[in-house]
Scaffold this active site. Structure first.
Site, PDB file in Angstrom:
ATOM      1  N   CYS A   1       0.505   8.015  -9.885  1.00 44.56           N
ATOM      2  CA  CYS A   1      -0.282   7.302  -8.878  1.00 44.56           C
ATOM      3  C   CYS A   1       0.154   7.710  -7.482  1.00 44.56           C
ATOM      4  O   CYS A   1       1.166   7.216  -6.974  1.00 44.56           O
ATOM      5  CB  CYS A   1      -0.139   5.789  -9.072  1.00 44.56           C
ATOM      6  SG  CYS A   1      -1.021   4.832  -7.826  1.00 44.56           S
TER       7      CYS A   1
ATOM      8  N   CYS B   1       0.126   4.900  -4.934  1.00 43.27           N
ATOM      9  CA  CYS B   1       1.231   3.950  -5.122  1.00 43.27           C
ATOM     10  C   CYS B   1       2.538   4.501  -4.566  1.00 43.27           C
ATOM     11  O   CYS B   1       3.314   3.773  -3.941  1.00 43.27           O
ATOM     12  CB  CYS B   1       1.426   3.636  -6.601  1.00 43.27           C
ATOM     13  SG  CYS B   1      -0.038   3.067  -7.472  1.00 43.27           S
ATOM     14  N   ASP B   2       2.798   5.787  -4.810  1.00 41.99           N
ATOM     15  CA  ASP B   2       4.137   6.328  -4.584  1.00 41.99           C
ATOM     16  C   ASP B   2       4.211   7.451  -3.561  1.00 41.99           C
ATOM     17  O   ASP B   2       5.315   7.893  -3.225  1.00 41.99           O
ATOM     18  CB  ASP B   2       4.698   6.851  -5.917  1.00 41.99           C
ATOM     19  CG  ASP B   2       4.798   5.750  -6.961  1.00 41.99           C
ATOM     20  OD1 ASP B   2       5.048   4.598  -6.583  1.00 41.99           O
ATOM     21  OD2 ASP B   2       4.614   6.057  -8.161  1.00 41.99           O
TER      22      ASP B   2
END
Length: 331
Positions: free
Chosen positions: A136, A139-140
């Site tokens: 992701c 997300c990261d």
């Protein structure tokens, strides 16, 4: 465990299919209860720019899903932040149990659990998940500012992830096992023009290198077998998704590697009163707009089925009420 609660319609999942089903079901006065699942909002919450949602030239995936959730609530949907861990479809009313201890007895069920990210299946990948290995970018990606990153894959997701990660990385290397990409042409054009992105063709990832964090990838050429080391500090796996059908495996007819099979032109599954929509059923299109359309279909199918009077079947064993016909074709 609290006493079971009876509901007219249970919706499992909260992507475009789930929320659209909830909007239509609420407008039909079915008082739907939607359990969001492990990833509220579904895959679009891990997507950045969405440019193919009708009416929005460009919209952030998380923002779009927040709007859908708000719409579903405004129509009267009860939304539960929990995960359905067990679902018994063998008798009516259908019984769902959540991680939080909630027990719901539903006259009808709409499944919209979507799909989950696929992984490479490497021991080194598993060991370094959360320590430089991710699926992701939204997300990261922030954690890889000023670093060199690799993205594995060749479809839309991989190209979108690579483009997004250029906001943080000094260099992004896309690794693909073939000599051409499957991504949409407009995305490919952006990828090839970007000065921070390099593509390595015809290679697979054999190992993620590093002890406590990602330090590089060991690659192998698919034709010659020659190996090379790619130094990097992050590895994002973007090789597709698999349908999240574990909850109903052995209870509903599945096909094409785990997708829930539905009757052509409908969302009806092999168990009457159970409907499925979105990426859980769709191995062909897999788009947010088609998922939303199927969510609408599922709500309408459920409304008509409930109106036909399934109450007479309460307590009936349903696993044999409809023979999963071999005539059901791929959706």
């Amino acid at each position: 465990m609290p006493d079971p609660r009876r509901v007219r319609l249970l919706i499992v999942g909260s992507g475009p299919a789930g929320y659209t089903a909830a909007i239509y079901a609420a407008r039909a006065m079915l008082a739907p209860v939607l359990v969001q699942g492990l990833e509220p909002g579904g895959q679009l919450t891990t997507t950045t720019e969405v440019e193919n949602w009708p009416g929005d030239e460009s919209v952030q995936g998380p923002d779009l899903m927040a709007r859908m959730e708000s719409h579903a609530r405004a129509m009267g949907t009860e939304i539960v932040m929990d995960i359905v861990s067990r679902l018994d479809l063998s008798r009516r009313p259908f019984r769902a149990e959540t991680d939080g201890g909630l027990v719901l007895l539903a006259d009808a069920v709409i499944l919209a659990t979507g799909a989950r990210a696929k992984w490479l299946g490497l021991p080194s990948e598993e060991r370094l998940k959360g320590f430089g290995v991710s699926a992701c970018a939204t997300c990261d990606g922030f954690f890889f500012r000023g670093k060199e990153i690799a993205v594995i894959g060749g479809g839309n997701t991989a190209v979108e992830e690579a483009l997004f990660l250029t906001n943080f990385a000094t260099r992004v290397t896309l690794i693909h096992r073939r000599d051409s990409l499957r991504a949409e042409k407009i995305l490919q054009d952006r990828l090839f023009r970007h000065p921070k992105i390099e593509v390595i063709w015809n290679h697979t990832v054999e190992e993620v290198l590093g002890e406590s964090a990602v330090e590089g990838l060991r690659l192998r050429h698919v034709a010659t077998g020659e190996e090379r080391i790619l130094p990097c500090q992050g590895a994002f796996v973007a090789i597709g998704h698999a349908p999240a059908s574990d909850l109903v495996a052995g209870q509903l007819e599945l096909h094409n590697g785990g997708y829930v099979k539905v009757e052509p032109g409908s969302t009806r599954t092999s168990v009457p009163g159970v409907f499925a929509a979105g990426d859980l059923t769709d191995h062909v299109y897999r788009q947010a707009v088609t998922s939303a359309g199927m969510g609408c279909m599922a709500a309408l199918d459920a409304e008509r089925w409930l109106a036909a009077g399934p109450e007479s079947a309460v307590g009936e064993t349903v696993s044999q009420t409809r023979d999963p016909s071999p005539a059901l074709s791929h959706y």
